[in-house]
Design a protein around this motif. Structure first.
Motif, PDB file in Angstrom:
ATOM      1  N   UNK A 267     122.735 158.761 109.065  1.00 47.92           N
ATOM      2  CA  UNK A 267     123.211 159.637 110.125  1.00 47.92           C
ATOM      3  C   UNK A 267     123.561 161.011 109.570  1.00 47.92           C
ATOM      4  N   UNK A 268     124.244 161.041 108.421  1.00 47.90           N
ATOM      5  CA  UNK A 268     124.586 162.310 107.790  1.00 47.90           C
ATOM      6  C   UNK A 268     123.322 163.060 107.365  1.00 47.90           C
ATOM      7  N   UNK A 269     122.355 162.320 106.811  1.00 47.99           N
ATOM      8  CA  UNK A 269     121.107 162.950 106.389  1.00 47.99           C
ATOM      9  C   UNK A 269     120.343 163.507 107.579  1.00 47.99           C
ATOM     10  N   UNK A 270     120.341 162.775 108.686  1.00 55.44           N
ATOM     11  CA  UNK A 270     119.664 163.270 109.889  1.00 55.44           C
ATOM     12  C   UNK A 270     120.358 164.518 110.425  1.00 55.44           C
ATOM     13  N   UNK A 271     121.702 164.545 110.358  1.00 59.96           N
ATOM     14  CA  UNK A 271     122.425 165.743 110.790  1.00 59.96           C
ATOM     15  C   UNK A 271     122.111 166.933 109.912  1.00 59.96           C
ATOM     16  N   UNK A 272     122.018 166.713 108.600  1.00 63.19           N
ATOM     17  CA  UNK A 272     121.644 167.804 107.701  1.00 63.19           C
ATOM     18  C   UNK A 272     120.229 168.284 107.949  1.00 63.19           C
TER      19      UNK A 272
END
Length: 344
Positions: A59-64
């Motif tokens: 999820x964090x990677x997708x947000x980045x």
């Protein structure tokens, strides 16, 4: 072309997040029903304990990736969806601390409290994520500055002055909850033994039936509220293969009753097919407009093409490391969970 590639990569990362963290959320949803004693609930938590925080990395990677590849979409959506995003943030926090805090104090009040928080936050997250997806598919009232604000609800219609909740986004939220309940129940069945295993299997069967009914209903509603889906299918008939993957996944869940791993993998295909169908139906939009408003697309919301090309050289090794770590982690903790100790 490079903008389309980043759209596919972003959609793939979100799909991976939903498939991986989806069974974490689903395990939380069945936590109070598949497990009835403290030992049984520790068994459910042990099934996700080694992987749940690693799953949220996606999820964090997708947000980045969203921030880098589609900065206008990031800015518009994070400001327009401010209220539900704050709710999601608090639910993620509550769910995380419920997992970590429940065993810190031995008390007849403390442990059951965090069990309820864990189950409630997991359930609400599933509904909120589904409602958020419904808002993206339906569209939002973007103004000339590509900004919008949505109240929690208005008149519950998906046209005109829309709100976050209406007669389209609520069924999408319920479908997401049913799908992740099924996914989590199949994961708990796959990873546990004894009464927890049997109760999880019993939960999965009606959850699959509910998910199938809601999938059919939401599909009809989606064609009604988002005309881009029909246009994309008419222009690219191969896109019909994506919902067929989802249907095949549901059929696999129904037929492979004796194959725990096969049922869980079928659920993964179901979720992947549903999310791929949503991405296909939206393209080239990334945030459609409603009420005559212009839409954000992969072309007008993307970063400059030169930056997107350079970004691939950083994105690819980073994702490969994340994939390698995931394979190592799931390989290391494969098989049934052992009976956890009281402090686990």
């Amino acid at each position: 072309m490079i903008e389309t590639l980043w759209f596919v990569l972003l959609a793939a990362m979100l799909a991976v997040y939903v498939i991986l963290d989806g069974f974490d959320l689903g395990a939380g949803m069945v936590h109070l029903f598949a497990a009835r004693t403290d030992a049984e609930r520790r068994q459910v938590l042990a099934s996700i304990g080694p992987v749940w925080d690693g799953n949220e990395v996606w999820l964090l990677a997708a947000g980045g990736t969203l921030y880098f590849a589609f900065p206008d979409l990031y800015a518009s959506s994070f400001s327009g969806f401010y209220l539900p995003l704050m709710m999601v943030l608090w639910l993620l926090i509550l769910r995380g601390i419920a997992i970590e805090f429940r065993n810190h104090i031995e008390s007849p009040v403390w442990t059951p409290l965090w069990d309820v928080v864990f189950a409630g936050a997991s359930t609400l997250l599933a509904v909120f994520f589904g409602a958020a997806l419904g808002n993206v598919i339906r569209g939002v009232p973007l103004d000339d500055r590509r900004e919008f604000f949505l109240p929690l609800w208005t008149d519950f219609t998906p046209g005109g002055e829309v709100g976050i909740l209406d007669w389209y986004t609520v069924p999408v939220g319920l479908l997401t909850a049913a799908a992740l309940l099924l996914h989590g129940a199949l994961w708990v069945q796959l990873k546990t033994t004894g009464p927890v295993h049997d109760r999880a299997a019993a939960i999965a069967n009606p959850a699959a039936a509910i998910a199938a009914v809601l999938t059919a209903a939401v599909t009809v509603l989606t064609f009604a509220v988002q005309p881009q889906l029909a246009a994309n299918l008419a222009a690219h008939p191969w896109g019909a293969l994506l919902p067929l993957i989802a249907v095949g996944g549901l059929i696999g869940v129904a037929l492979l009753r004796a194959d725990e791993r096969g049922r869980f993998l079928s659920s993964c295909f179901y979720l992947g097919g549903m999310l791929s169908s949503a991405a296909f139906g939206l393209f080239p939009n990334v945030l459609p407009g409603v009420g005559g408003a212009a839409s954000l697309t992969v072309y007008n919301a993307a970063a400059p093409a030169h930056g997107l090309r350079i970004g691939l050289f950083w994105w690819i090794p980073g994702v490969l490391i994340a994939i390698a770590y995931a394979f190592f982690l799931y390989g290391k903790f494969s098989g049934k969970v052992l009976d956890p100790k009281p402090d686990q």
